[in-house]
Design a protein around this motif. Structure first.
Motif, PDB file in Angstrom:
ATOM      1  N   LEU A 294      21.419 -23.004  14.908  1.00 49.58           N
ATOM      2  CA  LEU A 294      21.187 -22.184  13.717  1.00 49.58           C
ATOM      3  C   LEU A 294      19.712 -22.215  13.330  1.00 49.58           C
ATOM      4  N   VAL A 295      19.110 -23.407  13.373  1.00 50.68           N
ATOM      5  CA  VAL A 295      17.697 -23.552  13.032  1.00 50.68           C
ATOM      6  C   VAL A 295      16.832 -22.714  13.968  1.00 50.68           C
ATOM      7  N   VAL A 296      17.069 -22.849  15.279  1.00 40.65           N
ATOM      8  CA  VAL A 296      16.244 -22.162  16.277  1.00 40.65           C
ATOM      9  C   VAL A 296      16.446 -20.653  16.218  1.00 40.65           C
ATOM     10  N   PHE A 297      17.696 -20.188  16.247  1.00 43.81           N
ATOM     11  CA  PHE A 297      17.953 -18.755  16.233  1.00 43.81           C
ATOM     12  C   PHE A 297      17.503 -18.125  14.918  1.00 43.81           C
ATOM     13  N   GLY A 298      17.698 -18.838  13.812  1.00 43.21           N
ATOM     14  CA  GLY A 298      17.268 -18.302  12.523  1.00 43.21           C
ATOM     15  C   GLY A 298      15.759 -18.138  12.447  1.00 43.21           C
ATOM     16  N   ALA A 299      15.009 -19.161  12.876  1.00 38.69           N
ATOM     17  CA  ALA A 299      13.541 -19.088  12.840  1.00 38.69           C
ATOM     18  C   ALA A 299      13.018 -18.037  13.811  1.00 38.69           C
ATOM     19  N   CYS A 391       4.960 -16.925  15.699  1.00 45.17           N
ATOM     20  CA  CYS A 391       6.103 -17.721  15.232  1.00 45.17           C
ATOM     21  C   CYS A 391       7.142 -17.857  16.331  1.00 45.17           C
ATOM     22  N   VAL A 392       7.480 -16.747  16.990  1.00 44.39           N
ATOM     23  CA  VAL A 392       8.471 -16.791  18.070  1.00 44.39           C
ATOM     24  C   VAL A 392       7.993 -17.701  19.194  1.00 44.39           C
ATOM     25  N   ALA A 393       6.714 -17.578  19.557  1.00 53.66           N
ATOM     26  CA  ALA A 393       6.168 -18.423  20.624  1.00 53.66           C
ATOM     27  C   ALA A 393       6.203 -19.897  20.231  1.00 53.66           C
ATOM     28  N   ALA A 394       5.860 -20.195  18.972  1.00 52.20           N
ATOM     29  CA  ALA A 394       5.866 -21.582  18.511  1.00 52.20           C
ATOM     30  C   ALA A 394       7.278 -22.155  18.517  1.00 52.20           C
ATOM     31  N   VAL A 395       8.259 -21.357  18.097  1.00 50.46           N
ATOM     32  CA  VAL A 395       9.652 -21.821  18.112  1.00 50.46           C
ATOM     33  C   VAL A 395      10.089 -22.110  19.545  1.00 50.46           C
ATOM     34  N   ALA A 396       9.706 -21.248  20.487  1.00 52.32           N
ATOM     35  CA  ALA A 396      10.067 -21.465  21.886  1.00 52.32           C
ATOM     36  C   ALA A 396       9.447 -22.754  22.417  1.00 52.32           C
ATOM     37  N   LEU A 397       8.172 -22.991  22.112  1.00 52.66           N
ATOM     38  CA  LEU A 397       7.501 -24.204  22.578  1.00 52.66           C
ATOM     39  C   LEU A 397       8.117 -25.455  21.964  1.00 52.66           C
ATOM     40  N   LEU A 398       8.405 -25.409  20.665  1.00 56.43           N
ATOM     41  CA  LEU A 398       8.997 -26.568  20.006  1.00 56.43           C
ATOM     42  C   LEU A 398      10.411 -26.836  20.513  1.00 56.43           C
ATOM     43  N   THR A 399      11.147 -25.783  20.810  1.00 55.03           N
ATOM     44  CA  THR A 399      12.490 -25.949  21.350  1.00 55.03           C
ATOM     45  C   THR A 399      12.439 -26.639  22.714  1.00 55.03           C
TER      46      THR A 399
END
Length: 449
Positions: A294-299, A391-399
Protein backbone atom coordinates in the motif's frame (compact mmCIF):
# COMPACT_ATOMS: atom_id res chain seq x y z
CA UNK A 1 -29.41 -8.79 -7.12
CA UNK A 2 -29.19 -10.08 -3.52
CA UNK A 3 -25.37 -9.96 -3.61
CA UNK A 4 -25.22 -6.30 -4.62
CA UNK A 5 -25.82 -4.83 -1.11
CA UNK A 6 -23.10 -7.09 0.26
CA UNK A 7 -20.60 -6.06 -2.42
CA UNK A 8 -21.47 -2.41 -1.86
CA UNK A 9 -21.04 -2.75 1.90
CA UNK A 10 -17.64 -4.39 1.39
CA UNK A 11 -16.15 -1.19 -0.03
CA UNK A 12 -17.66 1.19 2.53
CA UNK A 13 -15.49 2.26 5.50
CA UNK A 14 -15.18 -0.41 8.19
CA UNK A 15 -16.85 0.95 11.33
CA UNK A 16 -15.54 -1.78 13.65
CA UNK A 17 -13.24 0.59 15.65
CA UNK A 18 -16.18 2.92 16.23
CA UNK A 19 -18.29 0.08 17.59
CA UNK A 20 -15.60 -1.64 19.66
CA UNK A 21 -13.81 1.27 21.35
CA UNK A 22 -15.44 3.99 23.43
CA UNK A 23 -12.17 5.96 23.53
CA UNK A 24 -11.87 5.83 19.75
CA UNK A 25 -15.38 7.28 19.42
CA UNK A 26 -14.52 10.07 21.84
CA UNK A 27 -11.26 10.90 20.06
CA UNK A 28 -12.94 10.80 16.65
CA UNK A 29 -15.63 13.27 17.70
CA UNK A 30 -13.08 15.39 19.60
CA UNK A 31 -10.84 15.53 16.54
CA UNK A 32 -13.68 16.58 14.25
CA UNK A 33 -14.68 19.38 16.63
CA UNK A 34 -11.07 20.50 16.93
CA UNK A 35 -10.55 20.50 13.15
CA UNK A 36 -13.45 22.86 12.59
CA UNK A 37 -12.30 25.18 15.36
CA UNK A 38 -8.68 25.06 14.23
CA UNK A 39 -9.56 25.85 10.63
CA UNK A 40 -11.37 28.95 11.81
CA UNK A 41 -8.14 30.24 13.34
CA UNK A 42 -6.02 28.82 10.49
CA UNK A 43 -7.94 30.94 7.96
CA UNK A 44 -8.49 34.00 10.17
CA UNK A 45 -4.89 34.34 11.38
CA UNK A 46 -3.12 34.89 8.02
CA UNK A 47 -6.02 37.02 6.80
CA UNK A 48 -5.70 39.24 9.87
CA UNK A 49 -1.95 39.60 9.29
CA UNK A 50 -2.71 40.53 5.67
CA UNK A 51 -5.29 43.11 6.75
CA UNK A 52 -2.87 44.63 9.26
CA UNK A 53 0.20 44.74 6.99
CA UNK A 54 -0.87 44.30 3.34
CA UNK A 55 2.45 42.43 2.99
CA UNK A 56 2.81 38.95 1.43
CA UNK A 57 6.17 38.68 3.19
CA UNK A 58 4.54 39.27 6.57
CA UNK A 59 2.01 36.52 5.87
CA UNK A 60 4.72 34.14 4.68
CA UNK A 61 6.76 34.79 7.83
CA UNK A 62 4.09 32.97 9.82
CA UNK A 63 5.25 29.69 8.26
CA UNK A 64 8.84 30.43 9.28
CA UNK A 65 7.95 30.97 12.95
CA UNK A 66 5.92 27.75 12.99
CA UNK A 67 8.47 25.31 11.56
CA UNK A 68 11.18 25.21 14.25
CA UNK A 69 8.76 24.85 17.23
CA UNK A 70 6.98 22.02 15.39
CA UNK A 71 10.22 20.11 14.84
CA UNK A 72 11.70 20.67 18.31
CA UNK A 73 8.52 20.06 20.30
CA UNK A 74 7.46 17.22 18.01
CA UNK A 75 10.61 15.28 18.92
CA UNK A 76 10.29 16.19 22.61
CA UNK A 77 6.58 15.38 22.54
CA UNK A 78 7.41 11.88 21.29
CA UNK A 79 9.66 11.24 24.29
CA UNK A 80 7.06 12.81 26.60
CA UNK A 81 4.29 10.56 25.27
CA UNK A 82 6.34 7.48 26.23
CA UNK A 83 7.06 8.77 29.74
CA UNK A 84 3.74 10.14 31.05
CA UNK A 85 0.01 9.57 30.77
CA UNK A 86 -0.84 10.24 27.10
CA UNK A 87 -4.37 11.31 28.02
CA UNK A 88 -2.91 14.02 30.24
CA UNK A 89 -0.68 15.30 27.42
CA UNK A 90 -3.64 15.48 25.05
CA UNK A 91 -5.84 17.19 27.64
CA UNK A 92 -3.28 19.81 28.70
CA UNK A 93 -2.19 20.69 25.17
CA UNK A 94 -5.82 20.97 24.05
CA UNK A 95 -6.50 23.31 26.98
CA UNK A 96 -3.39 25.32 26.06
CA UNK A 97 -4.60 25.68 22.47
CA UNK A 98 -7.91 26.94 23.84
CA UNK A 99 -6.10 29.60 25.91
CA UNK A 100 -4.21 30.73 22.79
CA UNK A 101 -7.54 31.04 20.96
CA UNK A 102 -8.77 33.29 23.78
CA UNK A 103 -5.70 35.51 23.30
CA UNK A 104 -6.47 35.83 19.58
CA UNK A 105 -10.10 36.65 20.38
CA UNK A 106 -9.19 39.37 22.90
CA UNK A 107 -6.59 40.87 20.56
CA UNK A 108 -9.13 40.99 17.72
CA UNK A 109 -11.55 42.92 19.94
CA UNK A 110 -9.03 45.72 20.56
CA UNK A 111 -9.65 49.00 18.74
CA UNK A 112 -6.24 48.53 17.10
CA UNK A 113 -5.30 44.82 17.12
CA UNK A 114 -1.57 44.22 17.63
CA UNK A 115 0.55 42.31 15.13
CA UNK A 116 3.25 40.73 17.31
CA UNK A 117 0.86 38.56 19.38
CA UNK A 118 -0.27 36.88 16.17
CA UNK A 119 3.26 35.57 15.51
CA UNK A 120 3.75 34.57 19.14
CA UNK A 121 0.47 32.63 19.14
CA UNK A 122 1.34 30.98 15.81
CA UNK A 123 4.67 29.75 17.24
CA UNK A 124 3.00 28.54 20.46
CA UNK A 125 0.25 26.73 18.53
CA UNK A 126 2.93 24.96 16.50
CA UNK A 127 4.79 23.97 19.70
CA UNK A 128 1.64 22.60 21.37
CA UNK A 129 0.65 20.74 18.21
CA UNK A 130 4.12 19.18 18.15
CA UNK A 131 3.72 18.08 21.77
CA UNK A 132 0.24 16.70 21.22
CA UNK A 133 0.47 14.79 17.95
CA UNK A 134 2.80 11.99 19.16
CA UNK A 135 0.51 11.34 22.13
CA UNK A 136 -2.53 11.19 19.87
CA UNK A 137 -0.87 9.01 17.24
CA UNK A 138 0.66 6.62 19.77
CA UNK A 139 -2.63 6.18 21.63
CA UNK A 140 -4.42 4.59 18.66
CA UNK A 141 -2.81 1.15 18.96
CA UNK A 142 -3.72 1.01 22.65
CA UNK A 143 -7.43 1.80 22.28
CA UNK A 144 -8.19 -0.10 19.03
CA UNK A 145 -7.90 -3.91 18.56
CA UNK A 146 -4.84 -5.00 16.57
CA UNK A 147 -6.80 -6.27 13.56
CA UNK A 148 -8.80 -3.01 13.32
CA UNK A 149 -5.88 -0.61 12.97
CA UNK A 150 -6.23 -0.12 9.21
CA UNK A 151 -9.93 0.60 9.60
CA UNK A 152 -9.18 3.07 12.41
CA UNK A 153 -6.61 4.86 10.24
CA UNK A 154 -9.17 5.14 7.43
CA UNK A 155 -11.82 6.55 9.78
CA UNK A 156 -9.35 9.08 11.20
CA UNK A 157 -8.40 10.12 7.67
CA UNK A 158 -12.09 10.50 6.82
CA UNK A 159 -12.50 12.77 9.84
CA UNK A 160 -9.56 14.91 8.71
CA UNK A 161 -10.88 15.14 5.15
CA UNK A 162 -14.31 16.29 6.32
CA UNK A 163 -12.59 19.01 8.32
CA UNK A 164 -10.15 19.90 5.52
CA UNK A 165 -12.92 20.34 2.95
CA UNK A 166 -15.74 21.84 5.02
CA UNK A 167 -13.64 23.66 7.64
CA UNK A 168 -11.90 26.22 5.37
CA UNK A 169 -15.10 26.87 3.41
CA UNK A 170 -17.06 27.59 6.60
CA UNK A 171 -14.17 29.58 8.07
CA UNK A 172 -13.92 31.74 4.97
CA UNK A 173 -17.60 32.62 5.20
CA UNK A 174 -17.39 33.42 8.93
CA UNK A 175 -14.32 35.65 8.49
CA UNK A 176 -15.79 37.40 5.44
CA UNK A 177 -19.19 38.14 6.93
CA UNK A 178 -18.64 38.18 10.72
CA UNK A 179 -14.98 39.18 11.16
CA UNK A 180 -11.87 37.80 12.77
CA UNK A 181 -13.16 38.03 16.34
CA UNK A 182 -16.17 35.84 15.56
CA UNK A 183 -13.93 33.22 13.95
CA UNK A 184 -11.70 33.17 17.03
CA UNK A 185 -14.78 32.93 19.27
CA UNK A 186 -15.89 29.82 17.36
CA UNK A 187 -12.37 28.42 17.85
CA UNK A 188 -12.64 28.99 21.63
CA UNK A 189 -15.99 27.18 21.74
CA UNK A 190 -14.54 24.29 19.73
CA UNK A 191 -11.58 23.83 22.06
CA UNK A 192 -13.84 24.05 25.11
CA UNK A 193 -15.98 21.21 23.76
CA UNK A 194 -12.84 19.27 22.88
CA UNK A 195 -11.44 19.55 26.42
CA UNK A 196 -14.72 18.28 27.86
CA UNK A 197 -14.55 15.25 25.56
CA UNK A 198 -10.89 14.61 26.47
CA UNK A 199 -11.81 14.57 30.17
CA UNK A 200 -13.90 11.45 29.48
CA UNK A 201 -10.99 9.49 27.97
CA UNK A 202 -9.58 6.53 29.87
CA UNK A 203 -6.17 7.28 31.48
CA UNK A 204 -3.26 6.00 29.36
CA UNK A 205 -0.19 5.75 31.62
CA UNK A 206 3.14 4.47 30.24
CA UNK A 207 3.34 0.72 29.84
CA UNK A 208 6.54 0.55 31.90
CA UNK A 209 8.51 2.60 34.40
CA UNK A 210 9.75 5.14 31.89
CA UNK A 211 12.68 7.52 32.17
CA UNK A 212 12.18 11.25 31.96
CA UNK A 213 12.17 12.67 28.41
CA UNK A 214 15.75 13.19 27.24
CA UNK A 215 17.95 13.39 24.16
CA UNK A 216 19.11 9.86 24.97
CA UNK A 217 15.53 8.64 24.85
CA UNK A 218 14.91 10.40 21.53
CA UNK A 219 18.11 8.84 20.16
CA UNK A 220 16.93 5.41 21.33
CA UNK A 221 13.77 5.83 19.26
CA UNK A 222 15.82 6.92 16.23
CA UNK A 223 18.10 3.88 16.59
CA UNK A 224 15.09 1.58 16.73
CA UNK A 225 13.64 3.09 13.54
CA UNK A 226 17.02 2.82 11.81
CA UNK A 227 17.30 -0.86 12.77
CA UNK A 228 13.92 -1.73 11.22
CA UNK A 229 14.04 -1.65 7.38
CA UNK A 230 10.25 -1.72 7.17
CA UNK A 231 9.86 1.40 9.31
CA UNK A 232 12.80 3.09 7.61
CA UNK A 233 11.16 2.47 4.25
CA UNK A 234 7.89 4.12 5.31
CA UNK A 235 9.70 7.26 6.48
CA UNK A 236 11.99 7.42 3.43
CA UNK A 237 9.21 6.95 0.87
CA UNK A 238 7.02 9.57 2.53
CA UNK A 239 9.90 12.07 2.55
CA UNK A 240 10.71 11.36 -1.10
CA UNK A 241 7.09 11.82 -2.15
CA UNK A 242 6.79 15.16 -0.36
CA UNK A 243 10.21 16.58 -1.33
CA UNK A 244 9.91 15.75 -5.03
CA UNK A 245 6.18 15.98 -5.67
CA UNK A 246 4.54 18.55 -3.41
CA UNK A 247 3.81 21.47 -5.80
CA UNK A 248 1.05 23.26 -3.85
CA UNK A 249 3.05 26.45 -3.48
CA UNK A 250 3.14 27.00 -7.27
CA UNK A 251 -0.55 26.26 -7.93
CA UNK A 252 -1.26 29.99 -8.50
CA UNK A 253 1.30 29.99 -11.32
CA UNK A 254 -0.11 26.75 -12.75
CA UNK A 255 -3.57 28.32 -12.86
CA UNK A 256 -2.09 31.29 -14.76
CA UNK A 257 -0.27 29.00 -17.21
CA UNK A 258 -3.51 27.17 -17.95
CA UNK A 259 -5.36 30.50 -18.34
CA UNK A 260 -7.76 29.31 -15.60
CA UNK A 261 -7.32 31.60 -12.60
CA UNK A 262 -10.78 30.52 -11.44
CA UNK A 263 -9.47 26.98 -10.84
CA UNK A 264 -7.01 27.84 -8.06
CA UNK A 265 -9.36 26.94 -5.20
CA UNK A 266 -10.27 23.67 -6.94
CA UNK A 267 -6.57 22.81 -7.30
CA UNK A 268 -6.08 23.11 -3.55
CA UNK A 269 -9.25 21.12 -2.85
CA UNK A 270 -8.75 18.36 -5.44
CA UNK A 271 -6.28 16.34 -3.37
CA UNK A 272 -8.60 16.31 -0.37
CA UNK A 273 -11.50 15.26 -2.58
CA UNK A 274 -9.46 12.35 -3.93
CA UNK A 275 -8.46 11.34 -0.41
CA UNK A 276 -12.07 11.53 0.71
CA UNK A 277 -13.19 9.32 -2.18
CA UNK A 278 -10.68 6.65 -1.20
CA UNK A 279 -11.65 6.86 2.48
CA UNK A 280 -15.33 6.41 1.61
CA UNK A 281 -14.45 3.24 -0.33
CA UNK A 282 -11.77 1.95 2.06
CA UNK A 283 -13.56 -1.16 3.30
CA UNK A 284 -11.38 -3.41 1.15
CA UNK A 285 -8.18 -2.15 2.83
CA UNK A 286 -9.08 -3.91 6.09
CA UNK A 287 -8.54 -7.24 4.30
CA UNK A 288 -5.06 -6.32 3.06
CA UNK A 289 -2.15 -7.98 4.89
CA UNK A 290 0.73 -6.65 2.72
CA UNK A 291 0.64 -3.06 3.95
CA UNK A 292 4.09 -2.26 2.56
CA UNK A 293 2.58 -2.64 -0.91
CA UNK A 294 0.00 0.00 0.00
CA UNK A 295 2.83 2.39 0.90
CA UNK A 296 4.75 1.73 -2.34
CA UNK A 297 1.78 1.71 -4.74
CA UNK A 298 0.22 4.74 -3.06
CA UNK A 299 3.41 6.83 -3.25
CA UNK A 300 4.10 5.73 -6.84
CA UNK A 301 0.51 6.62 -7.79
CA UNK A 302 0.96 10.02 -6.18
CA UNK A 303 4.10 10.63 -8.25
CA UNK A 304 2.51 9.43 -11.51
CA UNK A 305 -0.56 11.60 -10.96
CA UNK A 306 1.57 14.69 -10.22
CA UNK A 307 3.61 13.94 -13.37
CA UNK A 308 0.41 13.85 -15.42
CA UNK A 309 -0.89 17.04 -13.76
CA UNK A 310 2.22 18.89 -14.92
CA UNK A 311 2.08 17.37 -18.39
CA UNK A 312 -1.57 17.99 -19.35
CA UNK A 313 -2.65 21.36 -20.68
CA UNK A 314 -6.36 20.95 -19.98
CA UNK A 315 -7.35 22.30 -16.57
CA UNK A 316 -10.05 19.66 -15.99
CA UNK A 317 -7.59 16.84 -16.65
CA UNK A 318 -5.18 18.54 -14.25
CA UNK A 319 -7.84 18.63 -11.54
CA UNK A 320 -8.64 14.94 -12.09
CA UNK A 321 -4.93 14.11 -11.81
CA UNK A 322 -4.63 16.07 -8.56
CA UNK A 323 -7.62 14.15 -7.17
CA UNK A 324 -5.94 10.86 -8.12
CA UNK A 325 -2.78 12.11 -6.42
CA UNK A 326 -4.75 12.70 -3.22
CA UNK A 327 -6.16 9.17 -3.40
CA UNK A 328 -2.64 7.77 -3.84
CA UNK A 329 -1.37 9.75 -0.86
CA UNK A 330 -4.28 8.45 1.20
CA UNK A 331 -3.49 4.87 0.24
CA UNK A 332 0.16 5.28 1.18
CA UNK A 333 -0.85 6.92 4.46
CA UNK A 334 -3.10 4.00 5.40
CA UNK A 335 -0.22 1.58 4.84
CA UNK A 336 2.23 3.69 6.86
CA UNK A 337 -0.14 4.15 9.78
CA UNK A 338 -1.00 0.45 9.93
CA UNK A 339 2.64 -0.66 9.86
CA UNK A 340 3.60 1.82 12.58
CA UNK A 341 0.79 0.78 14.88
CA UNK A 342 1.21 -2.94 14.21
CA UNK A 343 4.98 -3.16 14.75
CA UNK A 344 6.22 -0.45 17.14
CA UNK A 345 6.44 -1.41 20.86
CA UNK A 346 4.16 0.63 23.09
CA UNK A 347 7.09 1.97 25.11
CA UNK A 348 8.65 3.46 21.93
CA UNK A 349 5.52 4.46 20.06
CA UNK A 350 5.54 8.09 21.21
CA UNK A 351 9.16 8.66 20.16
CA UNK A 352 8.56 7.08 16.76
CA UNK A 353 5.48 9.27 16.34
CA UNK A 354 7.71 12.26 17.11
CA UNK A 355 10.04 11.21 14.29
CA UNK A 356 7.01 10.96 12.03
CA UNK A 357 6.11 14.56 12.95
CA UNK A 358 9.60 15.50 11.73
CA UNK A 359 9.04 13.88 8.33
CA UNK A 360 5.50 15.28 8.20
CA UNK A 361 6.73 18.85 8.74
CA UNK A 362 10.06 18.90 6.91
CA UNK A 363 9.00 17.01 3.77
CA UNK A 364 6.29 19.40 2.53
CA UNK A 365 8.40 22.45 3.47
CA UNK A 366 11.37 21.22 1.43
CA UNK A 367 8.98 20.19 -1.33
CA UNK A 368 7.64 23.71 -1.61
CA UNK A 369 11.17 25.12 -1.73
CA UNK A 370 12.09 22.62 -4.48
CA UNK A 371 8.95 23.36 -6.50
CA UNK A 372 9.39 27.15 -6.26
CA UNK A 373 13.08 27.07 -7.18
CA UNK A 374 12.53 24.62 -10.04
CA UNK A 375 9.63 26.66 -11.40
CA UNK A 376 11.81 29.77 -11.50
CA UNK A 377 14.45 27.85 -13.42
CA UNK A 378 12.48 25.62 -15.82
CA UNK A 379 8.89 26.90 -15.72
CA UNK A 380 5.89 25.87 -13.67
CA UNK A 381 4.63 22.83 -15.56
CA UNK A 382 8.11 21.38 -16.01
CA UNK A 383 8.76 21.80 -12.29
CA UNK A 384 5.58 19.82 -11.55
CA UNK A 385 5.96 16.90 -13.97
CA UNK A 386 9.69 16.51 -13.37
CA UNK A 387 9.07 16.39 -9.62
CA UNK A 388 6.44 13.70 -10.07
CA UNK A 389 8.80 11.67 -12.24
CA UNK A 390 11.58 12.06 -9.65
CA UNK A 391 9.16 10.82 -6.98
CA UNK A 392 8.40 7.66 -8.97
CA UNK A 393 12.12 7.04 -9.54
CA UNK A 394 12.90 7.58 -5.85
CA UNK A 395 10.14 5.17 -4.79
CA UNK A 396 11.52 2.55 -7.20
CA UNK A 397 15.07 2.96 -5.85
CA UNK A 398 13.94 2.83 -2.22
CA UNK A 399 11.81 -0.24 -2.90
CA UNK A 400 14.84 -2.00 -4.40
CA UNK A 401 17.06 -0.91 -1.49
CA UNK A 402 14.53 -1.94 1.19
CA UNK A 403 12.84 -5.15 -0.03
CA UNK A 404 11.59 -5.93 3.49
CA UNK A 405 9.03 -3.14 3.09
CA UNK A 406 7.45 -4.75 0.03
CA UNK A 407 7.47 -8.21 1.60
CA UNK A 408 5.91 -7.01 4.88
CA UNK A 409 2.98 -9.23 5.86
CA UNK A 410 0.98 -8.57 9.02
CA UNK A 411 0.42 -12.32 9.49
CA UNK A 412 4.11 -13.28 9.41
CA UNK A 413 6.19 -10.21 10.39
CA UNK A 414 7.91 -10.92 13.75
CA UNK A 415 7.38 -7.42 15.12
CA UNK A 416 3.71 -7.41 14.14
CA UNK A 417 3.16 -10.84 15.72
CA UNK A 418 4.95 -9.74 18.91
CA UNK A 419 2.79 -6.62 19.20
CA UNK A 420 -0.37 -8.63 18.53
CA UNK A 421 0.55 -11.15 21.25
CA UNK A 422 1.34 -8.34 23.70
CA UNK A 423 -2.01 -6.69 22.99
CA UNK A 424 -3.92 -9.95 23.42
CA UNK A 425 -2.11 -10.63 26.71
CA UNK A 426 -2.93 -7.13 27.96
CA UNK A 427 -6.60 -7.52 26.99
CA UNK A 428 -6.74 -10.94 28.71
CA UNK A 429 -5.14 -9.47 31.84
CA UNK A 430 -7.64 -6.63 31.90
CA UNK A 431 -10.56 -9.06 31.57
CA UNK A 432 -9.16 -11.27 34.33
CA UNK A 433 -8.70 -8.26 36.63
CA UNK A 434 -12.27 -7.19 35.94
CA UNK A 435 -13.57 -10.67 36.69
CA UNK A 436 -11.62 -10.80 39.97
CA UNK A 437 -12.94 -7.38 40.96
CA UNK A 438 -16.53 -8.43 40.21
CA UNK A 439 -16.09 -11.68 42.15
CA UNK A 440 -14.64 -9.79 45.12
CA UNK A 441 -17.59 -7.40 45.03
CA UNK A 442 -20.05 -10.28 45.01
CA UNK A 443 -18.26 -11.94 47.97
CA UNK A 444 -18.40 -8.69 49.95
CA UNK A 445 -22.14 -8.41 49.33
CA UNK A 446 -22.73 -12.03 50.47
CA UNK A 447 -20.64 -11.58 53.62
CA UNK A 448 -22.42 -8.34 54.47
CA UNK A 449 -25.76 -10.06 54.06
Amino acid sequence: MSDEPGRFAAILPDLSPWRSSRDFRLLWIQGLVTYFGSFMAMIALPLQIKDLTESPLAVGAMGAVELIPLIVFGLYGGALADAVDRRKVILLTEAGLGVLAVILFVNALLPSPMLWPLYVVAACVSALAGLQRPALDSLLARIVPHDQLTAAAALNALRWQIGAIAGPALAGLVVAYAGHATAYAVTVVGFTASVLLCLRLTPAPPAHEAEKPSLRGIAEGARYAWSRPVLLGTYAIDLAAMIFAFPNTIFPFLADDLDAEWSLGLMYAAGSIGSLALSLTSGWTTRVRRHGLLVVFGAASWGLAITAAGWFGNVWLVLVCLAFAGAGDMLSGLGRSTIWNQTIPDELRGRLAGIEVLSYSVGPQLGQVRAGAMAGWTGTRTAIWSGGAACVAAVALLTAALPRLVSYDADTDPDALARKAAREAADAGAKASGAVAREAGTTDVVETA
